[in-house]
Design a protein around this motif. Structure first.
Motif, mmCIF file in Angstrom:
data_model
loop_
_atom_site.group_PDB
_atom_site.id
_atom_site.type_symbol
_atom_site.label_atom_id
_atom_site.label_comp_id
_atom_site.label_asym_id
_atom_site.label_seq_id
_atom_site.Cartn_x
_atom_site.Cartn_y
_atom_site.Cartn_z
ATOM 1 N N PHE A 115 0.762 -1.083 -0.022
ATOM 2 C CA PHE A 115 0.058 0.090 -0.078
ATOM 3 C C PHE A 115 0.952 1.325 0.034
ATOM 4 O O PHE A 115 0.554 2.182 -0.653
ATOM 5 N N GLN A 116 1.863 1.259 0.780
ATOM 6 C CA GLN A 116 2.742 2.445 0.749
ATOM 7 C C GLN A 116 3.605 2.727 -0.450
ATOM 8 O O GLN A 116 3.750 3.690 -0.899
ATOM 9 N N THR A 117 4.057 1.645 -1.227
ATOM 10 C CA THR A 117 4.529 1.721 -2.471
ATOM 11 C C THR A 117 3.435 2.310 -3.565
ATOM 12 O O THR A 117 3.857 3.396 -4.347
ATOM 13 N N GLU A 118 2.110 2.096 -3.474
ATOM 14 C CA GLU A 118 0.961 2.524 -4.140
ATOM 15 C C GLU A 118 0.993 4.323 -3.757
ATOM 16 O O GLU A 118 0.780 5.027 -4.728
ATOM 17 N N LEU A 119 0.997 4.613 -2.637
ATOM 18 C CA LEU A 119 0.999 5.694 -2.251
ATOM 19 C C LEU A 119 2.033 6.875 -2.669
ATOM 20 O O LEU A 119 1.879 7.836 -3.144
ATOM 21 N N ALA A 120 3.197 6.130 -2.599
ATOM 22 C CA ALA A 120 4.378 6.982 -3.340
ATOM 23 C C ALA A 120 4.250 7.184 -4.793
ATOM 24 O O ALA A 120 4.538 8.276 -5.514
ATOM 25 N N ARG A 121 3.652 6.044 -5.483
ATOM 26 C CA ARG A 121 3.483 6.228 -6.951
ATOM 27 C C ARG A 121 2.330 7.344 -7.210
ATOM 28 O O ARG A 121 2.443 8.010 -8.280
ATOM 29 N N LEU A 122 1.332 7.214 -6.421
ATOM 30 C CA LEU A 122 0.346 8.190 -6.791
ATOM 31 C C LEU A 122 0.563 9.482 -6.479
ATOM 32 O O LEU A 122 -0.095 10.547 -6.718
ATOM 33 N N ASN A 123 1.547 9.665 -5.299
ATOM 34 C CA ASN A 123 1.823 11.315 -4.782
ATOM 35 C C ASN A 123 3.122 11.479 -4.851
ATOM 36 O O ASN A 123 3.912 11.418 -3.887
ATOM 37 N N PRO A 124 3.801 11.728 -5.904
ATOM 38 C CA PRO A 124 5.220 12.039 -6.214
ATOM 39 C C PRO A 124 5.588 13.118 -5.529
ATOM 40 O O PRO A 124 6.969 13.023 -4.978
ATOM 41 N N MET A 125 5.069 14.110 -5.382
ATOM 42 C CA MET A 125 5.460 15.141 -4.589
ATOM 43 C C MET A 125 5.515 14.913 -3.110
ATOM 44 O O MET A 125 6.352 15.457 -2.538
ATOM 45 N N TRP A 126 4.623 14.507 -2.743
ATOM 46 C CA TRP A 126 4.712 13.804 -1.238
ATOM 47 C C TRP A 126 5.851 12.769 -1.095
ATOM 48 O O TRP A 126 6.491 12.758 0.085
ATOM 49 N N ASP A 127 6.180 11.963 -2.079
ATOM 50 C CA ASP A 127 7.188 11.063 -1.806
ATOM 51 C C ASP A 127 8.689 11.964 -1.783
ATOM 52 O O ASP A 127 9.400 11.365 -0.872
ATOM 53 N N THR A 128 8.540 12.768 -2.680
ATOM 54 C CA THR A 128 10.017 13.846 -2.602
ATOM 55 C C THR A 128 9.920 14.424 -1.335
ATOM 56 O O THR A 128 11.011 14.180 -0.810
ATOM 57 N N PHE A 129 8.845 14.882 -0.812
ATOM 58 C CA PHE A 129 8.904 15.551 0.792
ATOM 59 C C PHE A 129 9.289 14.698 1.666
ATOM 60 O O PHE A 129 10.092 14.748 2.504
ATOM 61 N N LEU A 130 8.713 13.414 1.766
ATOM 62 C CA LEU A 130 9.162 12.072 2.605
ATOM 63 C C LEU A 130 10.685 11.949 2.706
ATOM 64 O O LEU A 130 11.214 11.872 3.453
ATOM 65 N N ARG A 131 11.055 11.777 1.354
ATOM 66 C CA ARG A 131 12.748 11.320 1.159
ATOM 67 C C ARG A 131 13.522 12.474 1.642
ATOM 68 O O ARG A 131 14.542 12.231 2.352
ATOM 69 N N GLU A 132 13.292 13.713 1.527
ATOM 70 C CA GLU A 132 13.815 14.947 1.837
ATOM 71 C C GLU A 132 13.967 15.209 3.442
ATOM 72 O O GLU A 132 14.630 15.388 4.085
ATOM 73 N N ALA A 133 12.643 14.717 4.085
ATOM 74 C CA ALA A 133 12.451 14.783 5.456
ATOM 75 C C ALA A 133 13.486 13.659 6.182
ATOM 76 O O ALA A 133 14.025 13.957 7.159
#
Length: 401
Positions: free
Chosen positions: A176-194
């Protein structure tokens, strides 16, 4: 979103406990009392000798997770925090966006966290023959990871999976987390930066707030002012491929956008965390299993919980009503704890009941070490006896030569 009308119980500090027995204020005294408690036979012949353990959020604090009602719990340091309620989650698409955004940010940290010394001490108590089963209110799955050989009932569910509110099928949270990352690339970038800046790694709540992040229990990360409305989440894959039948007999509608995100034109296929949310009822099968765990033991050891939720408190009350001695280890007060220690002999040393105010991550390993001493002495004595016999045999053999 409107503030929920349902009241969250016991968000203020409970009265401090009376230590039982009075000699248990120091670490050696506490260990001695718990030794008496665990070694003592049950007060009635029809009660089993084993102990069932009931645990709460305080046990996982040493793993870096937040708790609700502890001294530094979320209800203390974040007065505006309110968890999402089950009816809100089901009824409100925007509420689900907000929930899954915050959960998406918190899952990585929760996924990396590991059981601590307290969990492994419970494992060792099981190996020593004292603990027969565990009932936990925690949803972090640390107990099954630390001691898979001890039966563990997760009273309030678990975060390691999501469950569909329509078909009840589960989907692993990592998927599910992988799908969330795919659907929300900007949020995924924010998470990686955090993650890269360490904003999610520090255990200091003040430092987290300084970085614009609040970490709440169960992997909930709050970013004040964040645009939660942009977040998207997937539909249940099973319901998407085969829409279920609704209660009125109609075929459900499960639709997704071009990327596969759940569409508000749907009336089914909503995935929720596989936990019992605030305002949601515990399944009857889980209630019965919890009662069976209590009924299958002769003593109850409560660890790191204020038992503010009735689902936990009623289990302790059931144990008391069955005549089971109760021991509670928790920093701070416990809901209605006077009930569990009524009628105790003031001179008893732990056989009838124990109430301690200590950290489980330091107390439990020390208790295990003390309980292991007789076994170690027996092993050493056996080794000495074997060496003696081996030496005698060698002497006898030499005499025959």
């Amino acid at each position: 979103m409107k503030k929920p009308l349902m009241r969250i119980p016991y968000t203020e500090l409970l009265p401090p406990p009376a230590i039982i027995p009075h000699t248990a204020r120091s670490l050696p005294g506490a260990i001695a009392a718990l030794q008496e408690f665990l070694h003592a036979p049950p007060p009635r012949d029809d009660l089993p000798r084993s102990t069932v353990v009931l645990t709460g959020a305080g046990l996982s604090v040493a793993s870096g997770l937040a708790d609700y009602r502890g001294t530094n719990g979320t209800y203390r340091v974040n007065k505006t925090y309110r968890p999402i309620y089950y009816h809100e989650f089901l009824a409100n698409h925007e509420a689900r966006k907000r929930y899954w955004t915050r959960s998406f940010l918190g899952w990585t940290t929760l996924r990396k966290a590991a059981p601590n010394a307290g969990h492994y001490a419970v494992r060792d108590l099981g190996r020593l023959g004292f603990v027969s089963s565990v009932v936990t209110q925690n949803v972090d799955s640390f107990h099954p990871r630390a001691h898979p050989e001890i039966p563990t009932l997760e009273l309030h569910g678990y975060l390691r999976a999501t469950v569909c509110t329509s078909c009840r099928g589960e989907l692993a949270r990592d998927v599910f987390q992988t799908e969330l990352a795919r659907l929300n690339p900007m949020w995924d970038t924010f998470l990686r930066e955090a993650i890269a800046t360490g904003a999610l790694e520090t255990e200091d709540p003040h430092e987290r707030r300084a970085r614009g992040i609040r970490v709440n229990p169960d992997g909930d990360v709050e970013v004040p002012g964040a645009p939660y409305t942009t977040f998207r989440y997937p539909a249940c894959p099973r319901c998407l491929s085969s829409p279920p039948t609704l209660a009125d007999g109609r075929r459900a509608t499960v639709e997704v956008d071009n990327d596969g995100a759940w569409s508000p034109t749907s009336n089914a296929g909503i995935l929720k965390p596989a936990v019992v949310m605030f305002g949601e009822s515990i399944a009857d099968s889980v209630k019965q299993a919890a009662e069976q765990a209590i009924d299958g033991a002769g003593k109850l050891l409560v660890l790191a919980t204020s038992m503010a939720t009735y689902s936990a408190w009623r289990l302790a009350k059931r144990a008391k009503d069955r005549g089971m001695p109760v021991a509670i280890v928790n920093i701070g007060g416990v809901r209605g704890e006077e009930v569990f220690f009524a009628g105790l002999d003031p001179n008893q040393t732990g056989t009838q009941g124990v109430r301690l105010e200590m950290s489980t991550d330091s107390l439990l390993p020390a208790l295990v070490e003390q309980l292991q001493q007789p076994l170690l002495r027996n092993v050493e004595a056996s080794a000495e006896a074997a060496a003696f016999l081996e030496n005698d045999a060698a002497v006898f053999k030499n005499m025959l030569q």
